[in-house]
Design a protein around this motif. Structure first.
Motif, mmCIF file in Angstrom:
data_model
loop_
_atom_site.group_PDB
_atom_site.id
_atom_site.type_symbol
_atom_site.label_atom_id
_atom_site.label_comp_id
_atom_site.label_asym_id
_atom_site.label_seq_id
_atom_site.Cartn_x
_atom_site.Cartn_y
_atom_site.Cartn_z
ATOM 1 N N THR A 70 8.869 6.334 -5.138
ATOM 2 C CA THR A 70 9.205 7.341 -4.137
ATOM 3 C C THR A 70 8.009 7.648 -3.236
ATOM 4 N N ILE A 71 6.835 7.782 -3.827
ATOM 5 C CA ILE A 71 5.635 8.039 -3.036
ATOM 6 C C ILE A 71 5.358 6.866 -2.098
ATOM 7 N N GLY A 72 5.523 5.654 -2.591
ATOM 8 C CA GLY A 72 5.300 4.476 -1.759
ATOM 9 C C GLY A 72 6.252 4.402 -0.584
ATOM 10 N N VAL A 73 7.515 4.720 -0.808
ATOM 11 C CA VAL A 73 8.494 4.703 0.287
ATOM 12 C C VAL A 73 8.160 5.785 1.306
ATOM 13 N N ILE A 74 7.771 6.963 0.838
ATOM 14 C CA ILE A 74 7.403 8.048 1.754
ATOM 15 C C ILE A 74 6.197 7.644 2.598
ATOM 16 N N VAL A 75 5.210 7.026 1.977
ATOM 17 C CA VAL A 75 4.020 6.601 2.711
ATOM 18 C C VAL A 75 4.388 5.534 3.745
ATOM 19 N N LEU A 76 5.248 4.608 3.389
ATOM 20 C CA LEU A 76 5.632 3.556 4.328
ATOM 21 C C LEU A 76 6.458 4.092 5.497
ATOM 22 N N LEU A 77 7.229 5.132 5.276
ATOM 23 C CA LEU A 77 8.096 5.646 6.329
ATOM 24 C C LEU A 77 7.422 6.667 7.238
ATOM 25 N N THR A 78 6.244 7.128 6.900
ATOM 26 C CA THR A 78 5.551 8.097 7.752
ATOM 27 C C THR A 78 4.750 7.367 8.810
ATOM 28 N N ASP A 79 4.442 8.075 9.878
ATOM 29 C CA ASP A 79 3.662 7.488 10.975
ATOM 30 C C ASP A 79 2.186 7.804 10.848
ATOM 31 N N PHE A 80 1.764 8.337 9.732
ATOM 32 C CA PHE A 80 0.366 8.701 9.530
ATOM 33 C C PHE A 80 -0.468 7.447 9.338
ATOM 34 N N ASN A 81 -1.470 7.247 10.195
ATOM 35 C CA ASN A 81 -2.333 6.084 10.095
ATOM 36 C C ASN A 81 -3.757 6.521 10.429
ATOM 37 N N LEU A 82 -4.665 6.391 9.476
ATOM 38 C CA LEU A 82 -6.052 6.800 9.695
ATOM 39 C C LEU A 82 -6.790 5.868 10.643
ATOM 40 N N PHE A 83 -6.387 4.620 10.713
ATOM 41 C CA PHE A 83 -7.123 3.636 11.492
ATOM 42 C C PHE A 83 -6.493 3.381 12.851
#
Length: 66
Positions: A49-62
């Protein structure tokens, strides 16, 4: 903010899993494989679930700003 909630859920889940194991432990080398299996499945589900949430968000540090 959401990461903090996930962290709290993991801590509470691990506390419940280890509380039951510590109370019923008489033989150090006797493992309850059903509890271990269920704990592993729950942990894998939370990580998925955490992995799917991370993949679906637009948050990108780089991400380079234009």
């Amino acid at each position: 903010m959401a990461c903090q909630g996930v962290w709290y859920c993991l801590v509470i889940l691990s506390a419940f899993l280890f509380a039951g194991c510590a109370a019923a432990e008489q033989d150090r080398f006797h493992y309850d494989y059903m509890r271990l299996r269920m704990g592993g499945l729950i942990f894998a589900g939370v990580m998925l679930t955490i992995g799917v949430i991370v993949l679906l968000t637009d948050f990108n540090l780089f991400k380079k700003k234009k």
